[in-house]
Design a protein around this motif. Structure first.
Motif, short mmCIF file in Angstrom:
data_model
loop_
_atom_site.label_atom_id
_atom_site.label_comp_id
_atom_site.label_asym_id
_atom_site.label_seq_id
_atom_site.Cartn_x
_atom_site.Cartn_y
_atom_site.Cartn_z
N ILE A 38 7.59 4.21 -3.29
CA ILE A 38 6.30 4.71 -2.81
C ILE A 38 6.21 6.17 -3.19
O ILE A 38 6.82 7.04 -2.54
CB ILE A 38 6.15 4.52 -1.30
CG1 ILE A 38 6.32 3.04 -0.93
CG2 ILE A 38 4.79 5.04 -0.83
CD1 ILE A 38 6.47 2.80 0.55
N THR A 39 5.48 6.47 -4.24
CA THR A 39 5.29 7.85 -4.68
C THR A 39 4.03 8.40 -4.00
O THR A 39 3.27 7.64 -3.38
CB THR A 39 5.13 7.92 -6.21
OG1 THR A 39 3.85 7.42 -6.57
CG2 THR A 39 6.22 7.11 -6.91
N LYS A 52 1.05 6.34 -5.87
CA LYS A 52 0.99 4.89 -6.04
C LYS A 52 2.33 4.23 -5.72
O LYS A 52 3.35 4.91 -5.54
CB LYS A 52 0.58 4.54 -7.48
CG LYS A 52 1.52 5.05 -8.53
CD LYS A 52 1.01 4.73 -9.95
CE LYS A 52 1.92 5.31 -11.03
NZ LYS A 52 1.41 5.01 -12.38
N VAL A 53 2.31 2.89 -5.67
CA VAL A 53 3.53 2.10 -5.52
C VAL A 53 4.01 1.70 -6.90
O VAL A 53 3.23 1.20 -7.72
CB VAL A 53 3.26 0.85 -4.67
CG1 VAL A 53 4.52 -0.02 -4.56
CG2 VAL A 53 2.79 1.25 -3.28
N ASP A 73 0.83 -1.20 0.00
CA ASP A 73 0.00 0.00 0.00
C ASP A 73 0.87 1.25 0.00
O ASP A 73 1.91 1.30 0.67
CB ASP A 73 -0.91 0.00 1.24
CG ASP A 73 -2.04 1.01 1.12
OD1 ASP A 73 -1.76 2.22 1.30
OD2 ASP A 73 -3.18 0.60 0.84
N LYS A 74 0.45 2.27 -0.73
CA LYS A 74 1.22 3.51 -0.82
C LYS A 74 1.31 4.25 0.50
O LYS A 74 2.12 5.18 0.65
CB LYS A 74 0.64 4.43 -1.89
CG LYS A 74 -0.69 5.06 -1.56
CD LYS A 74 -1.15 5.98 -2.66
CE LYS A 74 -2.46 6.69 -2.29
NZ LYS A 74 -2.30 7.59 -1.14
N ARG A 118 2.57 3.06 3.02
CA ARG A 118 3.72 2.43 3.70
C ARG A 118 3.30 1.27 4.59
O ARG A 118 3.77 1.13 5.73
CB ARG A 118 4.50 3.46 4.52
CG ARG A 118 4.89 4.72 3.75
CD ARG A 118 5.76 5.61 4.59
NE ARG A 118 6.04 6.90 3.95
CZ ARG A 118 6.95 7.76 4.36
NH1 ARG A 118 7.68 7.48 5.43
NH2 ARG A 118 7.13 8.91 3.74
#
Length: 211
Positions: A203-204, A207-208, A13-14, A16
């Motif tokens: 991790i932006t 999104k991942v 999940d983005k 973290r």
């Protein structure tokens, strides 16, 4: 982002965190609650609201995945008892039906009474599922299971099209173990130098992304 490790699906999940559908388990690492208050006590100008923001993100994850278990893979609390732990106690009361699991990290130094009062089940040095061994520092792992660790606050450096160097937190996976990103936004990054067979997922903000 969904990947498969040892035949079991893991959702990256983005925010973290990872989610294990087969275990109905949500896992994060390096929450570091109380870090901001600890720094303020030492006279450093750290803004309020860091822990509240992290707990808000965690609430959103819990509401989204509806896990039976929430696992904090080390460094849940940054230092000695302070006001941010009281804030966590109030937040914790909203999720009484969820089992909270803490795998002790190097910063987890609260008394047994504190953990009991907060309804947190403490494991040391690890917590094991059928396929995975959750442990804060992978160098301390002596299990044949696939290790999922934290501690290092992994990050990756990427160059954009404009040749700007951007740094992002990341998920790191090797053949033998993985490293979760620090959940707290109030942490630094240790840049990872992967080997050819390793997998990195940046991790932006949106999104991942597999790197």
């Amino acid at each position: 982002m969904k990947i498969e490790i040892r035949g079991e699906q893991i959702v990256l999940d983005k925010e973290r965190a990872i989610y294990l559908p087969n275990e109905n388990l949500l896992a994060i690492s390096d929450l570091h609650l109380g870090k901001a208050a600890h720094f303020r006590k030492a006279g450093l100008a750290v803004p309020n609201g860091v822990s509240q923001s992290d707990l808000k993100r965690l609430s959103q994850l819990i509401n989204h995945y509806q896990p039976k278990k929430l696992l904090i893979n080390g460094d849940m609390f940054h230092s000695d008892y302070n006001t941010e732990i009281d804030e966590f106690a109030s937040w914790r009361s909203e999720f009484k039906e969820i089992d909270f699991i803490l795998v002790k990290g190097n910063h987890d130094k609260q008394t047994e009474e504190v953990y009991e009062k907060l309804s947190i089940n403490v494991y040391e040095p690890n917590y094991q599922t059928n396929h995975f061994c959750f442990i804060h520092n992978v160098t301390h792992c002596k299990s044949d299971l696939y290790a999922i660790s934290g501690h290092l606050h992994p990050g990756i450096s990427i160059y954009s099209k404009a040749k700007q160097r951007l740094k992002f937190p990341c998920f790191y996976f090797s053949d033998a173990y993985s490293i979760l990103p620090a959940f707290s936004a109030f942490t630094g990054l240790q840049l990872i130098k992967p080997k050819a067979q390793d997998q990195l997922f940046a991790i932006t903000p949106s999104k991942v992304v597999k790197v």
